[in-house]
Design a protein around this motif. Structure first.
Motif, PDB file in Angstrom:
ATOM      1  N   ILE A 150      -7.428   5.543  -4.608  1.00 20.33           N
ATOM      2  CA  ILE A 150      -7.048   4.715  -3.459  1.00 20.33           C
ATOM      3  C   ILE A 150      -8.087   3.622  -3.224  1.00 20.33           C
ATOM      4  CG2 ILE A 150      -6.593   4.714  -0.977  1.00 20.33           C
ATOM      5  CD1 ILE A 150      -5.512   7.556  -1.285  1.00 20.33           C
ATOM      6  N   HIS A 179      -7.508   0.906  -5.740  1.00 16.96           N
ATOM      7  CA  HIS A 179      -6.335   0.114  -5.367  1.00 16.96           C
ATOM      8  C   HIS A 179      -6.684  -0.901  -4.285  1.00 16.96           C
ATOM      9  CE1 HIS A 179      -2.765  -0.687  -2.854  1.00 16.96           C
ATOM     10  NE2 HIS A 179      -2.105  -0.691  -3.995  1.00 16.96           N
ATOM     11  N   HIS A 180      -7.405  -0.452  -3.264  1.00 13.83           N
ATOM     12  CA  HIS A 180      -7.744  -1.340  -2.159  1.00 13.83           C
ATOM     13  C   HIS A 180      -8.755  -2.398  -2.574  1.00 13.83           C
ATOM     14  CE1 HIS A 180      -5.288   1.252   0.063  1.00 13.83           C
ATOM     15  NE2 HIS A 180      -5.933   1.278   1.212  1.00 13.83           N
ATOM     16  N   ASN A 203      -7.257   5.932   6.345  1.00 16.01           N
ATOM     17  CA  ASN A 203      -7.221   4.646   5.657  1.00 16.01           C
ATOM     18  C   ASN A 203      -7.326   3.534   6.689  1.00 16.01           C
ATOM     19  OD1 ASN A 203      -6.707   2.475   3.983  1.00 16.01           O
ATOM     20  ND2 ASN A 203      -5.018   3.455   2.907  1.00 16.01           N
ATOM     21  N   ILE A 206       0.830  -1.201   0.000  1.00 16.28           N
ATOM     22  CA  ILE A 206       0.000   0.000   0.000  1.00 16.28           C
ATOM     23  C   ILE A 206       0.865   1.252   0.000  1.00 16.28           C
ATOM     24  CG2 ILE A 206      -1.640   1.348   1.373  1.00 16.28           C
ATOM     25  CD1 ILE A 206      -2.844  -1.324   2.303  1.00 16.28           C
ATOM     26  N   ILE A 230     -11.974   4.910   3.466  1.00 10.02           N
ATOM     27  CA  ILE A 230     -11.025   5.872   2.926  1.00 10.02           C
ATOM     28  C   ILE A 230     -11.606   7.277   3.012  1.00 10.02           C
ATOM     29  CG2 ILE A 230      -9.623   6.558   0.931  1.00 10.02           C
ATOM     30  CD1 ILE A 230      -8.900   3.839   2.048  1.00 10.02           C
ATOM     31  N   ILE A 238       0.689   3.595  -3.319  1.00  5.08           N
ATOM     32  CA  ILE A 238       0.027   4.892  -3.190  1.00  5.08           C
ATOM     33  C   ILE A 238       1.031   6.028  -3.335  1.00  5.08           C
ATOM     34  CG2 ILE A 238      -1.390   6.342  -1.700  1.00  5.08           C
ATOM     35  CD1 ILE A 238      -2.736   3.792  -2.917  1.00  5.08           C
TER      36      ILE A 238
END
Length: 435
Positions: free
Chosen positions: A381, A384-385, A417, A351, A402, A355
């Motif tokens: 973000i 991505h998660h 986060n 992460i 988030i 990021i």
């Protein structure tokens, strides 16, 4: 990580960049980057000196003689074979590269080191043209090449030697290269490597050393890079407690005569570097070439886990990884038990690196810090998660976990986060009712 990076206590950073904290939760368009990248300083008899050089798994298998001076199966490359059982790319540095190059009347070795002394030049008159010579270069008893030329000036340099273009060619049954030496391996050589490797992206840094002062140097480097610079990787060494999630302390020595007792670092470095973000090295079979010392009692194995030691143990006739743990033993509210597991560290490092790359390449100095810009960062973000959740690296993720808000200055943003890391099964408790 570009420019500023690392952790923060207050929002007072000077350098532009990405500052990320990871803490334990209170008890009661971004792509995932690849893994498999390792960095190691090495003691070699051949190879580039004074610079970090890159070797892929494929290059090691195909070109080991050109790169390291030995055929792939040679015992001198045993540690590297262990490493490349799993690692995909190695950033290597030759610690003892400051020696002399072997030389003779006709050629000088491309690299310094004792391996150059194993080369030999044989010159014969060409059977088809008596005005020309067949100039052959041998390494041990293996012919590397033959060039047919009239004068030395026509000889083309290769991966092993530079030819002396002003030499006079005469027939010779063989003239060996001599005078090749290795440089000295000391603290200065290790520091030179650390200075050069700082700008490279890798997952695991491994050091094969039995010197406690050298181990301390690498531990301090790792802590500085993780916590101040923001470069997220773990260090693998042997026999040195660090009480830090960024250091993997291998318990076992090897029984092999003549090998450094810390030689298992090669395999662990490769295995940890290549271990996927949603996987664990726990229970992995050691399939390398060394003989680990594994004569531990059950009580000793339990103590090794409590001591934060990465341990191999014997199960039947097979040697396996007991627990994929790092050296963290002191638990706090900020770093709880979950931080002792290397799978957790892989997830949070993934992460942090991903990021930071996203922010640097897409947002830094480009996207306005207004509501729309912050929504865009939030969406990236979240995406991505969601990818991490798809591969079961994290679980129970919601976009509400988030938040992206303006920081204390008009130029900064603050990201909230929350993640729950998925770990592999390690224990099974079963109750059986018998009628």
């Amino acid at each position: 990580m570009a420019l500023g990076g690392g952790t923060y206590l207050v929002q007072n950073k000077v350098l532009p960049g990405c500052y990320i904290n990871f803490v334990s939760a209170a008890r009661a368009a971004a792509a995932l980057s690849d893994r498999g990248y390792a960095a190691m300083p090495l003691e070699l008899n051949w190879g580039p000196a004074g610079a970090v050089f890159t070797v892929t798994n494929e290059e090691f298998q195909k070109d080991s003689r050109k790169i390291f001076g030995y055929d792939y199966t040679n015992d001198a490359l045993r540690g590297l074979r262990d490493l490349f059982l799993n690692a995909q790319t190695l950033y290597a540095y030759r610690l003892n590269g400051g020696g002399e190059r072997a030389t003779n009347t006709f050629a000088t070795a491309k690299y310094p080191g004792t391996r150059g002394n194993a080369m030999n030049v044989i010159i014969q008159a060409n059977v088809d043209d008596g005005t020309k010579f067949d100039v052959s270069l041998y390494l041990d008893n293996s012919r590397l090449e033959t060039q047919t030329v009239t004068t030395a000036a026509e000889l083309a340099d290769n991966d092993y030697v530079s030819w002396k273009k002003d030499a006079t060619l005469t027939a010779t049954a063989g003239e060996a290269l001599r005078g090749g030496t290795n440089g000295t391996v000391d603290g200065a050589a290790h520091q030179a490597f650390l200075d050069k490797i700082e700008g490279y992206p890798f997952n695991i840094l491994g050091v094969v050393s039995d010197d406690d002062k050298i181990k301390a140097l690498y531990i301090n480097f790792t802590k500085r890079m993780r916590d101040e610079v923001g470069a997220k990787f773990q260090l693998v060494l042997q026999g040195r407690a660090a009480d830090y999630e960024g250091v993997i302390n291998v318990k076992n020595e090897v029984a092999d005569e003549g090998a450094p007792k810390s030689s298992l670092v090669y395999w662990v470095t490769g295995a940890e570097a290549a271990c996927a973000v949603n996987r664990s090295a726990l229970n992995r079979v050691y399939d390398g070439e060394y003989e680990p010392v594994v004569d531990f009692t059950q009580a000793q194995l339990e103590e090794s886990i409590r001591a934060g030691e990465f341990t191999f143990h014997k199960v039947g006739q097979v040697i396996r990884v007991l627990n994929d743990t790092n050296s963290l033993v002191t638990l706090t509210d900020a770093k709880g038990e979950v931080f002792q597991d290397n799978q957790t560290i892989r997830v949070i490092d993934q992460i942090a690196n991903d990021i930071a790359t996203l922010f640097t390449e897409k947002y830094l100095g480009v996207i306005p810090n207004d509501a729309s810009g912050r929504i865009s960062l939030w969406a990236d973000i979240v995406k991505h998660h969601e990818e991490l959740a798809k591969i079961r690296a994290i679980e129970n993720f919601s976009e509400d976990d988030i938040t992206v808000e303006q920081g204390e200055s008009k130029k900064s943003v603050v990201v909230g986060n929350a993640i729950t890391v998925v770990n592999t099964m390690t224990q099974m408790y079963m109750a059986v009712k018998v009628a």
